[in-house]
Scaffold this motif. Structure first.
Motif, mmCIF file in Angstrom:
data_model
loop_
_atom_site.group_PDB
_atom_site.id
_atom_site.type_symbol
_atom_site.label_atom_id
_atom_site.label_comp_id
_atom_site.label_asym_id
_atom_site.label_seq_id
_atom_site.Cartn_x
_atom_site.Cartn_y
_atom_site.Cartn_z
ATOM 1 N N TYR A 296 -36.885 -33.579 -24.254
ATOM 2 C CA TYR A 296 -37.475 -33.503 -22.913
ATOM 3 C C TYR A 296 -38.949 -33.877 -22.986
ATOM 4 O O TYR A 296 -39.700 -33.345 -23.808
ATOM 5 C CB TYR A 296 -37.335 -32.101 -22.333
ATOM 6 N N ARG A 298 -42.382 -33.719 -21.204
ATOM 7 C CA ARG A 298 -43.062 -32.998 -20.129
ATOM 8 C C ARG A 298 -43.970 -33.923 -19.320
ATOM 9 O O ARG A 298 -44.193 -33.698 -18.130
ATOM 10 C CB ARG A 298 -43.882 -31.838 -20.722
ATOM 11 N N LYS A 301 -41.309 -35.960 -17.302
ATOM 12 C CA LYS A 301 -40.235 -35.105 -16.752
ATOM 13 C C LYS A 301 -38.874 -35.812 -16.826
ATOM 14 O O LYS A 301 -38.040 -35.666 -15.934
ATOM 15 C CB LYS A 301 -40.559 -34.646 -15.329
ATOM 16 N N GLN A 329 -35.906 -31.882 -15.510
ATOM 17 C CA GLN A 329 -36.685 -30.652 -15.697
ATOM 18 C C GLN A 329 -35.804 -29.422 -15.522
ATOM 19 O O GLN A 329 -35.881 -28.472 -16.311
ATOM 20 C CB GLN A 329 -37.848 -30.616 -14.708
ATOM 21 N N GLU A 330 -34.956 -29.430 -14.502
ATOM 22 C CA GLU A 330 -34.048 -28.299 -14.282
ATOM 23 C C GLU A 330 -33.071 -28.147 -15.442
ATOM 24 O O GLU A 330 -32.770 -27.028 -15.877
ATOM 25 C CB GLU A 330 -33.280 -28.504 -12.974
ATOM 26 N N ASN A 332 -33.601 -29.053 -18.554
ATOM 27 C CA ASN A 332 -34.339 -28.541 -19.704
ATOM 28 C C ASN A 332 -34.572 -27.041 -19.583
ATOM 29 O O ASN A 332 -34.343 -26.290 -20.536
ATOM 30 C CB ASN A 332 -35.679 -29.263 -19.832
ATOM 31 N N ASN A 333 -35.011 -26.603 -18.410
ATOM 32 C CA ASN A 333 -35.314 -25.178 -18.232
ATOM 33 C C ASN A 333 -34.060 -24.313 -18.296
ATOM 34 O O ASN A 333 -34.082 -23.208 -18.851
ATOM 35 C CB ASN A 333 -36.016 -24.960 -16.895
ATOM 36 N N SER A 337 -33.664 -25.992 -23.337
ATOM 37 C CA SER A 337 -34.673 -25.169 -24.016
ATOM 38 C C SER A 337 -34.066 -23.954 -24.696
ATOM 39 O O SER A 337 -34.692 -23.360 -25.583
ATOM 40 C CB SER A 337 -35.750 -24.730 -23.013
#
Length: 347
Positions: A296, A298, A301, A329-330, A332-333, A337
């Motif tokens: 990912y 940052r 994104k 991003q969603e 990854n979160n 992660s």
């Protein structure tokens, strides 16, 4: 003469009352020198690729052009059938497939087939005085089959086109060629754009052939089957990314070929992954990734995934395990992660 005329009428009336299974349907040889008069056309099609061709024929009919009558064969079972909706709005006579009258072609001069998807029986082909024409979205004999547009982009081809050909019985896309039009495929062209271009070019080319049918029939060109390639229907296996076998460009070409039609598929552990938005950076500033590994970024994104040649594709939208579509991003979160680095691998 009156007695003979009466006898002929009686025989005709008797034959018309017989069931079709008891009739003898005459086999007609397609004329190599079509009449210059206006034509009665029976159109076969099912989808949005067919629609522009039907429209140009209908415009010819309404403007007293080459088409003197026009009727449509389609599948009433097909959902969201644009041909049926258009035909009903234009009050064109409709026939459901399969036809209940096997010799319906006797009422027409020419059959026209555009993205129909069904093999036309030899008996029906033979009843059209001038045979049947087909609009095919490739430069035959390349990419014979149901999905030539998808396969052309997937193959990384830089050119495709339209072929107008005569229908022959028993096999798809093997008939003599009337004419062809070449169409470039640009580097980032997506399937819907090429589909729309080819549908429009196919329609205009078809009309030109019909308006000059004697000229085209006098110069028919046989296909060389030794040069044939194939474009079969798209199945679930076609959509699977094989990370260990495919370069980033090949993954991107597959994405372009299926755009808006089907998502690309992969797996993360035991969970199925569907990829809805993907891009391919021509120049890479980031360090190479191992094959299938996800990173990912940052800053952008986006997700980077390593491919066979050491380059990477960028994923912007995807879903996992049948859940809703997420941006990178969603994803990854919510998922990436929480995994150990060694488990962040698409297979």
């Amino acid at each position: 003469m009156k007695i003979l005329s009466s006898m002929c009428r009686n025989i005709f009336e008797f034959r018309r009352k017989l069931p079709y299974s008891y009739r003898t349907v005459p086999v007609r040889e397609c004329s190599s020198q079509p009449s210059a008069s206006r034509l009665r056309i029976l159109f076969f099609g099912t989808d949005n690729f067919s629609l522009p061709s039907l429209k140009v024929l209908n415009e010819s009919l309404k403007s007293n052009g080459k088409v003197s009558s026009l009727e449509v064969v389609t599948s009433f079972k097909a959902k969201r059938n644009p041909l049926r909706l258009y035909s009903e709005s234009e009050r064109l006579p409709l026939h459901d497939w399969p036809l209940r009258r096997p010799a319906v072609g006797e009422d027409f001069d020419l059959g026209v087939v555009v993205s129909f998807g069904h093999l036309i029986p030899e008996l029906l082909i033979s009843t059209f005085r001038l045979g049947m024409l087909n609009v095919h979205a490739s430069l035959l004999p390349k990419l014979r089959g149901a999905a030539p547009i998808v396969h052309a982009i997937r193959n990384g081809d830089t050119e495709t086109g339209i072929t107008i050909m005569k229908i022959k019985p028993k096999h798809f896309d093997v008939g003599e060629i009337l004419t062809q039009r070449h169409v470039p495929i640009t580097e980032h062209m997506l399937m819907p754009e090429l589909h729309s271009q080819l549908a429009g070019i196919g329609a205009s080319t078809l009309l030109h052939c019909i308006e000059n049918l004697d000229q085209y029939y006098s110069a028919l060109k046989a296909q060389n089957s030794q040069d044939a390639t194939y474009a079969p229907k798209i199945d679930a296996h076609f959509c699977e990314i094989r990370w260990t076998e495919m370069t980033a460009k090949q993954v991107y070409d597959m994405y372009r070929s299926l755009y808006s039609y089907k998502p690309l598929t992969s797996r993360l552990g035991n969970d199925p992954v569907k990829i809805f938005k993907l891009s391919y950076p021509v120049t890479e500033q980031e360090a190479p990734l191992e094959i299938g590994h996800i990173q990912y970024c940052r800053r952008t994104k986006w997700l980077r995934v390593g491919c066979r040649d050491g380059s990477a594709v960028l994923i912007e939208q995807l879903s996992i395990g049948g859940k809703k579509v997420m941006n990178a991003q969603e994803f990854n979160n919510g998922f990436l992660s929480k995994l150990a680095p060694a488990d962040r691998v698409l297979r």
